[in-house]
Structures are given as structure tokens and as C-alpha cells.
Enzyme design. Sequence first.
Site, PDB file in Angstrom:
ATOM      1  N   GLU A 120       0.849  -1.177   0.000  1.00  0.00           N
ATOM      2  CA  GLU A 120       0.000   0.000   0.000  1.00  0.00           C
ATOM      3  C   GLU A 120       0.895   1.241   0.000  1.00  0.00           C
ATOM      4  O   GLU A 120       1.881   1.269   0.742  1.00  0.00           O
ATOM      5  CB  GLU A 120      -0.907   0.041   1.238  1.00  0.00           C
ATOM      6  CG  GLU A 120      -1.914   1.180   1.152  1.00  0.00           C
ATOM      7  CD  GLU A 120      -2.896   1.219   2.337  1.00  0.00           C
ATOM      8  OE1 GLU A 120      -2.739   0.433   3.280  1.00  0.00           O
ATOM      9  OE2 GLU A 120      -3.799   2.045   2.276  1.00  0.00           O
ATOM     10  N   GLY A 259       3.127   2.568  10.957  1.00  0.00           N
ATOM     11  CA  GLY A 259       2.852   1.746  12.127  1.00  0.00           C
ATOM     12  C   GLY A 259       2.670   0.278  11.797  1.00  0.00           C
ATOM     13  O   GLY A 259       3.340  -0.585  12.359  1.00  0.00           O
ATOM     14  N   ALA A 260       1.758  -0.004  10.865  1.00  0.00           N
ATOM     15  CA  ALA A 260       1.464  -1.384  10.532  1.00  0.00           C
ATOM     16  C   ALA A 260       0.641  -1.455   9.262  1.00  0.00           C
ATOM     17  O   ALA A 260       0.118  -0.443   8.808  1.00  0.00           O
ATOM     18  CB  ALA A 260       0.695  -2.057  11.672  1.00  0.00           C
ATOM     19  N   MET A 261       0.527  -2.676   8.730  1.00  0.00           N
ATOM     20  CA  MET A 261      -0.181  -2.842   7.459  1.00  0.00           C
ATOM     21  C   MET A 261      -1.070  -4.079   7.492  1.00  0.00           C
ATOM     22  O   MET A 261      -0.632  -5.156   7.898  1.00  0.00           O
ATOM     23  CB  MET A 261       0.855  -2.943   6.327  1.00  0.00           C
ATOM     24  CG  MET A 261       0.248  -3.107   4.949  1.00  0.00           C
ATOM     25  SD  MET A 261      -0.773  -1.680   4.487  1.00  0.00           S
ATOM     26  CE  MET A 261      -2.018  -2.508   3.513  1.00  0.00           C
ATOM     27  N   GLU A 262      -2.306  -3.890   7.038  1.00  0.00           N
ATOM     28  CA  GLU A 262      -3.363  -4.889   7.210  1.00  0.00           C
ATOM     29  C   GLU A 262      -3.428  -5.976   6.138  1.00  0.00           C
ATOM     30  O   GLU A 262      -4.499  -6.552   5.906  1.00  0.00           O
ATOM     31  CB  GLU A 262      -4.709  -4.162   7.239  1.00  0.00           C
ATOM     32  CG  GLU A 262      -5.187  -3.562   5.888  1.00  0.00           C
ATOM     33  CD  GLU A 262      -4.845  -2.088   5.687  1.00  0.00           C
ATOM     34  OE1 GLU A 262      -3.882  -1.597   6.329  1.00  0.00           O
ATOM     35  OE2 GLU A 262      -5.526  -1.434   4.889  1.00  0.00           O
ATOM     36  N   ASN A 263      -2.326  -6.310   5.457  1.00  0.00           N
ATOM     37  CA  ASN A 263      -2.341  -7.348   4.426  1.00  0.00           C
ATOM     38  C   ASN A 263      -3.199  -8.538   4.855  1.00  0.00           C
ATOM     39  O   ASN A 263      -3.090  -8.998   5.986  1.00  0.00           O
ATOM     40  CB  ASN A 263      -0.925  -7.842   4.154  1.00  0.00           C
ATOM     41  CG  ASN A 263       0.071  -6.710   4.091  1.00  0.00           C
ATOM     42  OD1 ASN A 263      -0.063  -5.813   3.283  1.00  0.00           O
ATOM     43  ND2 ASN A 263       1.039  -6.732   4.997  1.00  0.00           N
ATOM     44  N   GLU A 296      -5.519  -2.863  12.663  1.00  0.00           N
ATOM     45  CA  GLU A 296      -5.213  -3.718  11.505  1.00  0.00           C
ATOM     46  C   GLU A 296      -6.186  -4.899  11.438  1.00  0.00           C
ATOM     47  O   GLU A 296      -6.616  -5.283  10.355  1.00  0.00           O
ATOM     48  CB  GLU A 296      -3.762  -4.225  11.562  1.00  0.00           C
ATOM     49  CG  GLU A 296      -2.695  -3.135  11.711  1.00  0.00           C
ATOM     50  CD  GLU A 296      -2.853  -1.957  10.761  1.00  0.00           C
ATOM     51  OE1 GLU A 296      -3.381  -2.122   9.643  1.00  0.00           O
ATOM     52  OE2 GLU A 296      -2.451  -0.839  11.151  1.00  0.00           O
ATOM     53  N   HIS A 299      -9.481  -3.834   9.958  1.00  0.00           N
ATOM     54  CA  HIS A 299      -9.420  -3.651   8.505  1.00  0.00           C
ATOM     55  C   HIS A 299      -9.890  -4.897   7.756  1.00  0.00           C
ATOM     56  O   HIS A 299     -10.269  -4.808   6.595  1.00  0.00           O
ATOM     57  CB  HIS A 299      -7.984  -3.358   8.067  1.00  0.00           C
ATOM     58  CG  HIS A 299      -7.654  -1.890   7.977  1.00  0.00           C
ATOM     59  ND1 HIS A 299      -8.490  -0.959   7.384  1.00  0.00           N
ATOM     60  CD2 HIS A 299      -6.557  -1.188   8.371  1.00  0.00           C
ATOM     61  CE1 HIS A 299      -7.916   0.244   7.422  1.00  0.00           C
ATOM     62  NE2 HIS A 299      -6.755   0.138   8.037  1.00  0.00           N
ATOM     63  N   GLU A 318      -9.942   4.028   6.084  1.00  0.00           N
ATOM     64  CA  GLU A 318      -9.141   4.519   7.208  1.00  0.00           C
ATOM     65  C   GLU A 318      -9.964   5.292   8.238  1.00  0.00           C
ATOM     66  O   GLU A 318      -9.827   5.082   9.441  1.00  0.00           O
ATOM     67  CB  GLU A 318      -7.954   5.347   6.708  1.00  0.00           C
ATOM     68  CG  GLU A 318      -6.931   4.535   5.892  1.00  0.00           C
ATOM     69  CD  GLU A 318      -6.369   3.321   6.647  1.00  0.00           C
ATOM     70  OE1 GLU A 318      -6.567   3.215   7.871  1.00  0.00           O
ATOM     71  OE2 GLU A 318      -5.737   2.463   5.981  1.00  0.00           O
TER      72      GLU A 318
HETATM   73  N1  TRP Z   1      -3.049   0.933   5.756  1.00  0.00           N
HETATM   74  C1  TRP Z   1      -2.145   1.087   6.839  1.00  0.00           C
HETATM   75  C2  TRP Z   1      -2.973   1.324   8.085  1.00  0.00           C
HETATM   76  O1  TRP Z   1      -3.700   2.243   8.193  1.00  0.00           O
HETATM   77  C3  TRP Z   1      -1.197   2.213   6.731  1.00  0.00           C
HETATM   78  C4  TRP Z   1      -0.268   2.279   5.575  1.00  0.00           C
HETATM   79  C5  TRP Z   1      -0.451   2.860   4.399  1.00  0.00           C
HETATM   80  C6  TRP Z   1       1.074   1.923   5.573  1.00  0.00           C
HETATM   81  N2  TRP Z   1       0.673   2.889   3.663  1.00  0.00           N
HETATM   82  C7  TRP Z   1       1.627   2.337   4.375  1.00  0.00           C
HETATM   83  C8  TRP Z   1       1.849   1.288   6.502  1.00  0.00           C
HETATM   84  C9  TRP Z   1       2.960   2.163   4.105  1.00  0.00           C
HETATM   85  C10 TRP Z   1       3.180   1.103   6.214  1.00  0.00           C
HETATM   86  C11 TRP Z   1       3.745   1.548   5.040  1.00  0.00           C
HETATM   87  O2  TRP Z   1      -2.950   0.578   8.989  1.00  0.00           O
HETATM   88 ZN    ZN Z   2      -5.582   1.746   8.604  1.00  0.00          ZN
END
Ligand code: TRP
Ligand code: ZN
Length: 862
Positions: A120, A259-263, A296, A299, A318
Site C-alpha cells: 500500500e 505503524g502497521a499494514m493490514e495485508n 489492523e 481492517h 481509514e
Molecule cells: N493501511 C495502513 C494502516 O492504516 C497504513 C499504511 C499505508 C502503511 N501505507 C503504508 C503502513 C505504508 C506502512 C507503510 O494501517
Molecule cells: Zn488503517
Amino acid sequence: MTHKPQAKFLKDYQPPSHQVDHIDLKFDLSPQKTVVTANYRLTAKNQTSTVVLDGVELKLLSLKVNGEVHTDYQVTDTQLKINDIPDTFELEVQTEIAPELNTSLEGLYLSDGAYCTQCEAEGFRKITYFFDRPDVLATYTVTVIGDSSLPYLLSNGNKVDSGQLENGKHFVTWEDPFKKPSYLFALVAGEFDLLEDGFKTKSGRDVKLQIFVDKGNLSKAPHAMESLKKAMKWDEERFDLEYDLDIYMIVAVDFFNMGAMENKGLNVFNSACVLANQETATDRDYHIIESIVGHEYFHNWTGNRVTCRDWFQLSLKEGLTVFRDQEFSSDLGSRALNRIDAVNAIKTHQFAEDAGPMAHPIRPEKVIEMNNFYTVTVYNKGAEVIRMMHTLLGEQGFQKGMQLYFDRHDGQAVTCDDFVNAMADATGTDLSQFKLWYSQSGTPKLKVTTQYNVDQKQFQIEIEQLHAAQDPVQLPLHIPIAIELLDADGERVEVTHPEMRDGRVIELKDVKQRFVFEQINEAPIPVLLEDFSAPCTLEFDYTTTQLCHISKFASSDYVRWEALQQLYTQQIRAHVESGADKFEISSDLSEVLKNLFENKPEDLAILAEYITVPNFDSLSASYEQVPVEALCKAIDSLELQIAQILKVHLTAFYFGTQDSGSISAGDVAIRALKNKSLYYLALIDEDVSEALGKQADSTNMTYKLGALRSAINANHNLADELMSNFDKQWNHDLLVMDKWFALQASNKSDTCIDTILSLFDHPCFDKSNPNRVRALVGTFARANPKQFHREDGTGYKLLADLISELNQPNPQNASRIITPFLSFKRFDEQRQSLMRAQLERLSRIENLSDDLFEKIDKALNL
Ligand code: TRP
Ligand code: ZN
């Protein structure tokens, strides 16, 4: 500026040219030469003989159409155009990438030897040629091949195959049965310690939970695991939403931009948002970890099952998911404290963004670099917009809307309008005017006047909504305004009004409206915009006496906090205006403060918030031109007086209260108030040396850090020694050292900049790690106004030098720390020209990233 990157516009949205239902990916991992083979069938939605795919920094190895080598194509920096193709065909495209050379932390990269991905918003195009846009949804089969130094080979979904290969390598194949856009793809490969647990969903399915952390960190993973289980349970109970795969994995990595990513099924986290134990993490860290793990997880439904049609709709997932994580934290902990957090984020950062050159609606209309729009506006104001709908519809109505939203859109990529329509249709509410919140930027100002008519026993409230001139559209918004009336005894006055919801919310729809309340026996004191019911500023001439009255008799902790904030703001503003060297706090306020301690609220953490004065950023929002020195001085002076007024109380509390060392809310509250007490006492009392030293030796990080912060803030003569002890004790743990770097950066004394410059050579510092950069330089620019805004410009130079250094290796990170420069027009001439000079210098960097270009261009040319 030499090249001008192109902006994309929401109004130009076009559906994708082709459909892809399934993609098959194979990764043969190697640091310098990872080979990615992608196989997928494309079906044209309209007649065409060409297709254009996204791809950036890829080496194209081979391209086959229906199994045959195809040569009729063109490659540019960002795209692959394939010509002479049938309506529907199988594409096989093989690309080569070099994860080891990827410093942007986007696409496939190495974090301390572990392969991981961040896709993302538009990182998938750095992995293979594809439709890298959120409205192309496909199922994925992924095979990862790696050597034996990479015991774990992970991707989204369920593991369906694994085995050994001849060359000492092994492979794992994963299948994700849920359709997803490319930004939710993830791959991780490396050596980790693994914490395992399980969760039984309410329909009785068993889900395997796994948290992967760097070797040696297993004992810091349980808090994240507990948080995950709480989140899964909460989402079932409050939103009736259940997890959908058999496995949920979280991987903690050290190099991560956010912070983190919701894959899907495989979250990747910044290790700072996972790892915690009492010795290394503060109570605040515990709280943040719980809320991000929740975020996450939430999401999975709001973002993954229903995703965004295009990136302009980012707030669809978001804003809604932040709202959900705020509710999660509030249901599990203190609603008032969480509300204070959320409001502080808006007042400190979002209002500033709205007033600056990067102002945008929660649904932006024009974007150059999407990474620049993961903002407090899209996230936090977006959450406030969802919260307003919740206020207007009530919990039941809101949940009905959510249900309809999922009934209609599960498995789809949709728009913010689709969400609001579901809310409106499910409840029969007209939200057409409300939708303007999605298209108008800027912070509305509510100008309120009141009038009491003794004879008719009528109380009138007149409210006008004002919109900043910078916004092109000036339509009145639909604003829910919660109010409450207090009488002279502090009792809540029962009010009835034909258009009032729940006896507390009136709805402003016109530019100016008058609300008349009948049968009011005496002139009441109004509490306005209670609970921050809309993301607006309030203009109402409260007297100090009225605010003290509210703070005494407030019906909720939040209202009391808000009244106190306004009191502090009034005092500080008056002091700044007077220009006097000293000022004396109003005796009314002084009484209120003492009273707070004499009748302590049950929740001691809220008491710590009550005696916290507003920060520089939120105070400066109300000035045309920010009076830097005067404001810093007024804040210091107010804190000093609070310390003097409460000295006896703070001393008694500090020395007379013990926590029991747990992370229960009660213990957390005691630590918060003890830290606040020590902070104040250090300002006035030399006797705290022993307490500072003792607390700095604590094995509890909340205490330890509290002592150091108090010492540094008070410029106490113990500060240097305590800091150097901390360094010696913790320089093996980089996440802990981030706290130390941040403390160094917040030092108000004149040595700060030299210290920071020398810390660039500290063995723990690393410019390529975003956590380190944010701790040291981010904190300096955001939270040390006195030194950042030095009149000699050395603070500005420090920041600009670093931005310039990060431009090439990590544009995302460079672009995030530039924020303090963007509001340069709000400062005096000298500072303006110093900051402008730095921005101009940055604008001339060779190969300036799109990320930086977009912000600098707007700042300089608006
Ligand atoms: N989608 C993630 C969240 O809100 C945030 C996110 C977007 C992100 N781009 C990113 C995290 C790039 C890390 C690197 O939780
Ligand atoms: Zn998010």
C-alpha cells in the site's frame, strides 16, 4: 524545479480496462536477483488490442502471451504497454528485482536480513507488472522459494503446499481464497521466533494466531497476542463481524515506514507497535500496541472484505477503521481518556494541516503522490466524520447501516458515497448535505452567541458556521452540536427542543441558525460542542468564572477536561497579549486546581490530564502569526505556577502512593499521575533529586522515562548523569533507545542542536531506519518549538539537511518529516524567510521525489 510530476484527479476516474480473477505468483528469493513470475488471465471489458500495466524499477526478463514469447510491447519508467493481444489471454511475465538495494521500504525489501513487502498504496508495481489499483480484485496463489537461512516463507491466506527443492532450497505455496486488490498482497521470508495461540470464533471455527518476532524477542510478544484476541472478540460483540480465514499472522519488522499494514491474513508491523514488556515499554506503548493491533484486525472487514474503488476514497477504510479502533479502546478502557487522545490529535495536528498548504478534504480530489495522503485529515478527521454519523443515527442506526453496507458491498471496491448511502438507506435519514464533509476541506468555525430573556424564560443560542476563505467551496455543512445547560448550582437544566436528539444534540444545517429553549428559569451556562461532537473550532466568549463553573460541575470527565483546557488557553493568551514578564494565574482557576486534588476523581489518569496544559501546536493554531518566544514562555510560566499551587498536593500524592506493578488501569493511572507530579515538582523543588534518581533506576519503563523527562524538562543537574546511565543500560535495544533519542531531541536548552548533530554518530543511530529518524529528528521538529524555531536558523537547517539526505533513499520518510516547514507562513518575517530559504533549497535537489515535490511546490506556490 526541472520536471513537474503529474497530478491525478478524482474526476478522471475510469474503471479498469480488463478483469483479472486470479493471479499466480512465484518468487525465487535472492538479495540481488529475486525472480518474480506472474501468471494471470486478462479479459478485456471493452474491445481493445492493447493493455497497459503498472511497473516501476523492474527488469523485464520475459513476456509470454498464451504461452508464446511476445515481443510487441513498450516499457517506460512506470508502465508496460502490450500490443496486439486478443480479448482474453494468459499472460506470463517474469521480472527481476533487487530487494537488498531497495531502501524505500516499499515493494519487496530486506529488513535486517528478513524479506518483507509493503504494497500500500502503490508498491506492488515494484514487484511485478500488474494493474496496481484497488479496484482490480483477484484471488492469489503464491509460491515462495528460499534457501535454508529462511525457515519461514509466508504469504497471504492458507498454506497449501511446501517441500524441499534440489538446490538446498525449500518452498511454500499459499492460497488466499478471498479476492483482494494488489495493495493487500504480502510476502515475508526469514528467521523468526514464533508465538502461537488460537481463537474460537463465535460460530465455532478455530483460528490459528501467530506472531513472528526477531529472534530473542519472544517474551515481548504476549501483549500483542492478548490485544489481537481482544480485538477479535470485540468485533464479534460490537459489530457482529467474524474472522474469515483459518490463520492470522502478524510479523514484526524493524524497518518500516509507518505503524502497521493490514495485508490479508498476514499483517506486517513496525516492531515498535508489537514488542512490549514492562521493562522496555511504557504504559502508553501498551495502549498504542493494543489500538494498532485492533486497527489492523478491524481492517479485515473495513478495508479488505470491502475495499476502496480508488485511492481518493482512502478514508472509506481509514476513517472508518480509526473510528472502530477508537471505539475498541474506549469500550475496553476509559472512554474519556480515549476521547481526549482523539481530540488532541485533531487540535494539535489536523487543524494545522487544514490551515496549511496541504489542506485537503477527507476525500482528496487531486493527488500527485498517494503516500502523501495518509494524513491526520484522512484518518482522524475521517474518523470524526464517521463519529458524527454515529451521533446522528445512534448506535442502533449506525449498526443497521454497517449491516446494509456489508450486505451490499462485501467483495467489492466501493466509494465513500456508497458508505454514506448505506447509512442513509438503512435508517431512512437524509445525509445528502452531510456528504459535503467529504468534499470540503478546512476547519469550520462555530460562532456562538446566547441570550436569556427573563420575562419569557427563554434561552436562545445562535450559531453561525464560518468557513476559511482558502476553501473554494463555501457551502454550509450539516453539523451535529451537542450541548448542555448548567444552572447556578451546577445542576443540569432539563431542556426540550423539537429538533433535539437524545436531549443533547442540535443540528446546524444553515449558515446561521437560532435555537430557542423554553421554560428556562434562570440564565444558564451553556456547555457547547460537548464531547467534541464535530471537528470544528468554537468561538464563544466564556468568562473565566463560567469556565470554572463548568469545570466544577461538569457532567462528564471529558467536559471538565475541555473546560480546563480552555481556562489554560485563556490564561496563556492573556499573558502573551500583555507582554509582561510575569503573570499570575487567576485565583478562580487556582481554587479549581486545588479542588481537583481535594476531591480526586476515581480515575487518577484523568486527573493527570486535567493538569496537563495545551501544547505549543494546539495553542498556536489560534494565532495569525505565532508568537514563538512569548508562547513558549507563557507555557513555561503557567506550568511553574501550577507546580507552585499544587506543590503540597503533588508532594503528598507522589510520596504517598504506590502502584502494584501491574498493567491494570488502576496501576497505569497511578503511574501517570506520579509522573505528572514529579514533572511539576522538578520545576520548583531541588529536593526531588533523590526521587528522580530512584525513579530513574526503576525497572518499570514508564517510571524510568518519567524521571528522565522530568529531569530534562526542568534542566535538573541530574539530567546528564541519568541520560548517560540510560544509554549504558539500554544501548543493546534500539526500540528503547528511540525513547532516549526522543528525550534528547526535546531538550529545550541551547545545547540541543549540537547534541543531535553528535548523536548522528551514536552507534545506535541509523538514518536508514525510520524509527530512529522520527525519534531524533521528528521529535525535534515537532515537539521542541523553542529550539526548532531558533532565530539563527540552525534548527531549520538541521531538518532540511536530513530531508535532503533522505530524499533519494526513502522519499516517504523524507516527506513525512517535512510537515513542520509547511506552515512557515504562520511565523514572523525572519523565521518565514529562513524556512522559505530551506524549502527553496530543497526544491532544487536533483531527482527530487514526487513526495517532496508535491509538498514543497504547494508550500511555496500557494
Ligand atoms: N493501511 C495502513 C494502516 O492504516 C497504513 C499504511 C499505508 C502503511 N501505507 C503504508 C503502513 C505504508 C506502512 C507503510 O494501517
Ligand atoms: Zn488503517
